[in-house]
Design a protein around this motif. Structure first.
Motif, PDB file in Angstrom:
ATOM      1  N   UNK A 230       0.892  -1.143   0.132  1.00 43.66           N
ATOM      2  CA  UNK A 230       0.073   0.138   0.087  1.00 43.66           C
ATOM      3  C   UNK A 230       0.847   1.151  -0.197  1.00 43.66           C
ATOM      4  N   UNK A 231       1.909   1.114   0.672  1.00 42.05           N
ATOM      5  CA  UNK A 231       2.787   2.283   0.967  1.00 42.05           C
ATOM      6  C   UNK A 231       3.536   2.403  -0.468  1.00 42.05           C
ATOM      7  N   UNK A 232       3.985   1.459  -0.990  1.00 36.90           N
ATOM      8  CA  UNK A 232       4.529   1.373  -2.246  1.00 36.90           C
ATOM      9  C   UNK A 232       3.776   2.118  -3.255  1.00 36.90           C
ATOM     10  N   UNK A 233       2.254   1.895  -3.339  1.00 39.65           N
ATOM     11  CA  UNK A 233       1.356   2.390  -4.286  1.00 39.65           C
ATOM     12  C   UNK A 233       1.862   4.097  -4.407  1.00 39.65           C
ATOM     13  N   UNK A 234       1.982   4.651  -3.225  1.00 42.91           N
ATOM     14  CA  UNK A 234       2.394   6.081  -2.925  1.00 42.91           C
ATOM     15  C   UNK A 234       3.578   6.492  -3.999  1.00 42.91           C
ATOM     16  N   UNK A 235       4.554   5.635  -3.987  1.00 43.67           N
ATOM     17  CA  UNK A 235       5.764   6.081  -4.617  1.00 43.67           C
ATOM     18  C   UNK A 235       5.809   5.497  -6.165  1.00 43.67           C
ATOM     19  N   UNK A 236       5.119   4.466  -6.457  1.00 44.80           N
ATOM     20  CA  UNK A 236       5.336   3.653  -7.781  1.00 44.80           C
ATOM     21  C   UNK A 236       3.844   3.741  -8.537  1.00 44.80           C
ATOM     22  N   UNK A 237       2.801   4.132  -7.895  1.00 49.52           N
ATOM     23  CA  UNK A 237       1.512   4.066  -8.596  1.00 49.52           C
ATOM     24  C   UNK A 237       0.901   2.697  -8.437  1.00 49.52           C
ATOM     25  N   UNK A 238      -0.158   2.702  -9.193  1.00 48.64           N
ATOM     26  CA  UNK A 238      -1.107   1.321  -9.428  1.00 48.64           C
ATOM     27  C   UNK A 238      -0.399   0.027  -9.282  1.00 48.64           C
ATOM     28  N   UNK A 239       0.872  -0.009 -10.291  1.00 48.15           N
ATOM     29  CA  UNK A 239       1.497  -1.294 -10.288  1.00 48.15           C
ATOM     30  C   UNK A 239       2.090  -1.930  -9.380  1.00 48.15           C
ATOM     31  N   UNK A 240       2.173  -1.070  -8.209  1.00 46.49           N
ATOM     32  CA  UNK A 240       2.582  -1.747  -6.857  1.00 46.49           C
ATOM     33  C   UNK A 240       1.583  -2.608  -6.530  1.00 46.49           C
ATOM     34  N   UNK A 241       0.357  -2.255  -6.761  1.00 43.92           N
ATOM     35  CA  UNK A 241      -0.959  -3.298  -6.327  1.00 43.92           C
ATOM     36  C   UNK A 241      -1.024  -4.363  -7.156  1.00 43.92           C
ATOM     37  N   UNK A 242      -0.549  -4.047  -8.394  1.00 47.03           N
ATOM     38  CA  UNK A 242      -0.966  -4.977  -9.487  1.00 47.03           C
ATOM     39  C   UNK A 242       0.129  -6.169  -9.273  1.00 47.03           C
ATOM     40  N   UNK A 243       1.435  -5.906  -9.020  1.00 42.96           N
ATOM     41  CA  UNK A 243       2.372  -6.682  -8.817  1.00 42.96           C
ATOM     42  C   UNK A 243       2.231  -7.770  -7.524  1.00 42.96           C
ATOM     43  N   UNK A 244       1.530  -6.980  -6.574  1.00 39.80           N
ATOM     44  CA  UNK A 244       1.298  -7.814  -5.340  1.00 39.80           C
ATOM     45  C   UNK A 244       0.345  -9.089  -5.570  1.00 39.80           C
ATOM     46  N   UNK A 245      -0.579  -9.175  -6.632  1.00 35.37           N
ATOM     47  CA  UNK A 245      -1.433 -10.237  -6.863  1.00 35.37           C
ATOM     48  C   UNK A 245      -0.884 -10.982  -8.221  1.00 35.37           C
ATOM     49  N   UNK A 246       0.442 -10.597  -8.502  1.00 37.81           N
ATOM     50  CA  UNK A 246       0.871 -11.171  -9.767  1.00 37.81           C
ATOM     51  C   UNK A 246       1.507 -12.701  -9.372  1.00 37.81           C
ATOM     52  N   UNK A 247       1.420 -13.606 -10.423  1.00 46.15           N
ATOM     53  CA  UNK A 247       2.045 -14.983 -10.212  1.00 46.15           C
ATOM     54  C   UNK A 247       3.454 -14.652  -9.868  1.00 46.15           C
ATOM     55  N   UNK A 248       3.809 -15.309  -8.739  1.00 48.23           N
ATOM     56  CA  UNK A 248       5.272 -15.277  -8.334  1.00 48.23           C
ATOM     57  C   UNK A 248       5.649 -14.178  -7.363  1.00 48.23           C
TER      58      UNK A 248
END
Length: 376
Positions: A230-248
């Motif tokens: 959630x904190x990383x979303x502030x730094x790098x945007x929506x992809x931080x949330x996308x990566x969190x649910x990505x395979x691997x």
């Protein structure tokens, strides 16, 4: 026509390395067929033993002093050939780096893994295969990112404590200092698991208990990693949330998430390693393939080395047999995986403790039987 045998087996965890498995199988085959034409290509799926497999395939071993999971100095290695490096996170941050009987689920850090990645960049790597697995850590890759120049700060502006537990105090993430070379390198996340970062199938819930995490620790780590994303979303945007649910993302205590933030592309560990090790040309030369690992079970079928080897061999029309310490798969499941027959050590020595202690000599006897069945 002389059969050419390719031995492409993983380690027997706790008893034999992949290199030793190949040596023992070769010895057993040649005891029955002295002139047997045998090629050994030890394999790994990205977990512990990956660097050793690369070195056995002709990569050069490079050692560095880096931080272990508890911050202590350890000697860790990566492998390099041409512009391709193979970095194994377990070399720096693996369970084997903890003192015997000690677990640190909340405080173990991946900082040393980041130091190894930096060392590979210093050595001129343009492609880095980052094998993850066997970790002592559940820090979402925060330690690794810190070693590469990121800063994770608490409300007072100081660094958060190491490990996944410390991420609960995270107030701000600063990725502006990341090593600029990371944007030009081809980083491949090689893993045999495709879990997301958090949730019921996430890193803390599924793998935390293996690292000594209690149910309360799992809950704390899951919340801390969710907060981290959630904190990383502030730094790098929506992809931080996308990566969190990505395979691997949940691989190796969430270090997969950190790698994805660095721009890594996720691939099944065994597929990457077979490419890197030169499996395709070796397979072309072979008529019989011997694969295997310590336990052939349901997990084997989900991205482990023997399944990857068998799938590639079947596609090439080659016959495959497997060696293993214990066999927990029925013949039908083996057949579907492309394995004609499996030879467990327990078939010769039913005592599991003795099997592990005397795995080498017993494996040679198993290989003698394979030679009688397929080569003699």
């Amino acid at each position: 026509m002389t059969q050419r045998v390719l031995i492409a087996a993983d380690k027997f965890k706790g008893s034999l390395t992949a290199v030793e498995v190949a040596e023992r199988v070769t010895a057993g085959l040649r005891r029955i067929v002295p002139g047997a034409d045998v090629e050994a290509l030890p394999v790994a799926d990205g977990g512990d033993g990956t660097v050793a497999a690369a070195v056995a395939a002709g990569f050069e071993r490079h050692e560095r002093q880096v931080a272990g999971p508890l911050g202590q100095e350890v000697t860790a290695a990566f492998a390099l050939r041409g512009g391709t490096a193979v970095v194994e996170m377990a070399e720096a941050s693996g369970l084997q780096r903890l003192p015997r009987g000690v677990f640190a689920p909340l405080t173990a850090s991946t900082y040393g893994s980041g130091e190894l990645l930096r060392a590979a960049l210093d050595a001129g790597a343009r492609t880095i295969v980052f094998g993850v697995g066997g970790s002592a850590t559940t820090d979402g890759g925060a330690g690794m990112l810190s070693a590469l120049g990121a800063r994770f700060l608490d409300a007072d502006g100081g660094p958060v404590p190491p490990g996944g537990g410390g991420l609960a105090d995270l107030a701000r993430a600063d990725l502006s200092g990341l090593d600029p070379r990371l944007s030009t390198v081809d980083l491949v996340l090689a893993s045999d698991v495709d879990n997301p970062l958090t949730g019921p199938k996430g890193a803390p819930a599924v793998y935390g208990p293996q690292k000594g995490a209690s149910p309360d620790d799992v809950e704390l780590l899951d919340a801390a990693l969710a907060h981290f994303a959630k904190v990383l979303e502030t730094e790098v945007g929506p992809r931080a949330a996308e990566y969190a649910v990505a395979p691997g993302a949940g691989a190796a205590g969430g270090i997969g998430y950190g790698a994805l933030l660095l721009g890594a592309r996720f691939r099944a560990g065994i597929e990457v390693m077979l490419d890197v090790l030169g499996f395709a040309p070796a397979l072309e030369r072979a008529s019989l393939v011997i694969t295997g690992e310590g336990s052939l079970d349901e997990q084997t079928l989900h991205g482990k080395a023997p399944a990857g080897v068998a799938a590639a061999a079947r596609a090439a029309g080659k016959e495959v047999v497997a060696v293993c310490g214990r066999l927990a798969l029925p013949p039908a499941a083996l057949g579907r995986a492309g394995i004609r027959r499996a030879y467990p050590l327990t078939e010769i020595e039913p005592d599991v403790v003795r099997c592990i202690a005397e795995a080498g000599p017993i494996l040679e006897r198993v290989a003698e039987q394979i030679a009688r069945d397929f080569l003699a």
